[in-house]
Design an enzyme around this catalytic site. Sequence first.
Site, PDB file in Angstrom:
ATOM      1  N   GLN A  78       1.035  -1.185  -0.117  1.00 39.25           N
ATOM      2  CA  GLN A  78       0.114  -0.012   0.032  1.00 39.25           C
ATOM      3  C   GLN A  78       0.855   1.367  -0.044  1.00 39.25           C
ATOM      4  O   GLN A  78       1.364   1.498   1.036  1.00 39.25           O
ATOM      5  CB  GLN A  78      -1.189  -0.120   1.170  1.00 39.25           C
ATOM      6  CG  GLN A  78      -1.959   1.183   0.888  1.00 39.25           C
ATOM      7  CD  GLN A  78      -3.059   1.133   2.122  1.00 39.25           C
ATOM      8  OE1 GLN A  78      -2.885   0.427   3.192  1.00 39.25           O
ATOM      9  NE2 GLN A  78      -3.841   2.129   2.164  1.00 39.25           N
ATOM     10  N   PHE A  79       1.325   1.745  -1.265  1.00 37.41           N
ATOM     11  CA  PHE A  79       1.837   2.969  -1.576  1.00 37.41           C
ATOM     12  C   PHE A  79       1.467   4.117  -0.464  1.00 37.41           C
ATOM     13  O   PHE A  79       2.062   5.248  -0.198  1.00 37.41           O
ATOM     14  CB  PHE A  79       2.231   3.211  -2.607  1.00 37.41           C
ATOM     15  CG  PHE A  79       1.200   3.941  -3.566  1.00 37.41           C
ATOM     16  CD1 PHE A  79       1.183   5.106  -3.615  1.00 37.41           C
ATOM     17  CD2 PHE A  79       0.230   3.090  -4.069  1.00 37.41           C
ATOM     18  CE1 PHE A  79       0.062   5.716  -4.255  1.00 37.41           C
ATOM     19  CE2 PHE A  79      -0.665   3.916  -4.994  1.00 37.41           C
ATOM     20  CZ  PHE A  79      -0.877   5.139  -4.948  1.00 37.41           C
ATOM     21  N   THR A  80       0.384   4.057  -0.462  1.00 32.07           N
ATOM     22  CA  THR A  80      -0.515   5.512   0.416  1.00 32.07           C
ATOM     23  C   THR A  80       0.004   5.568   1.717  1.00 32.07           C
ATOM     24  O   THR A  80      -0.284   6.764   2.158  1.00 32.07           O
ATOM     25  CB  THR A  80      -2.140   5.301   0.171  1.00 32.07           C
ATOM     26  OG1 THR A  80      -2.518   4.298   0.879  1.00 32.07           O
ATOM     27  CG2 THR A  80      -2.446   5.223  -1.407  1.00 32.07           C
TER      28      THR A  80
END
Length: 149
Positions: A78-80
Amino acid sequence: MKALLQRVTGASVSVEGEVVGSIGLGLVVLVGVAGGDSDKDIQYLARKIVNLRIFADKEEKFNLSALDIRGELLLVSQFTLLADTRKGRRPSFTGAAPPLQAEELFRQFVEAVKASGLRVATGRFQQYMQLEIHNDGPVTIMLDSKDKA
């Protein structure tokens, strides 16, 4: 590398309506790979996650780890988690590793966690996913490999 841990009684991840990973009692770990992350970050977080004492013993104290209870882990990229919201109203993700680098480091992270002997399930990298999480407690903890002593 950042990891958001959620203690769960069960969880699953789906892609296009198909369940691609599911676990029972254990941890959902959302993982954000930052630019500049290395094997040291992977090893630190993998050890920390499986050994972190966030499961209750008979006296309801946080004395047990995922290893102690033979918990399962659902790892989802999850790059966020690398969002920078300091300026403006739209998050910036410039701190996240480029996709090819992030995918390789996430794969290495999955292998490092699997080396613990615990059952590990994953989502699919760079896919739109839906998670069903039965948070237990709730207990949610953020780890950042940059915080290591």
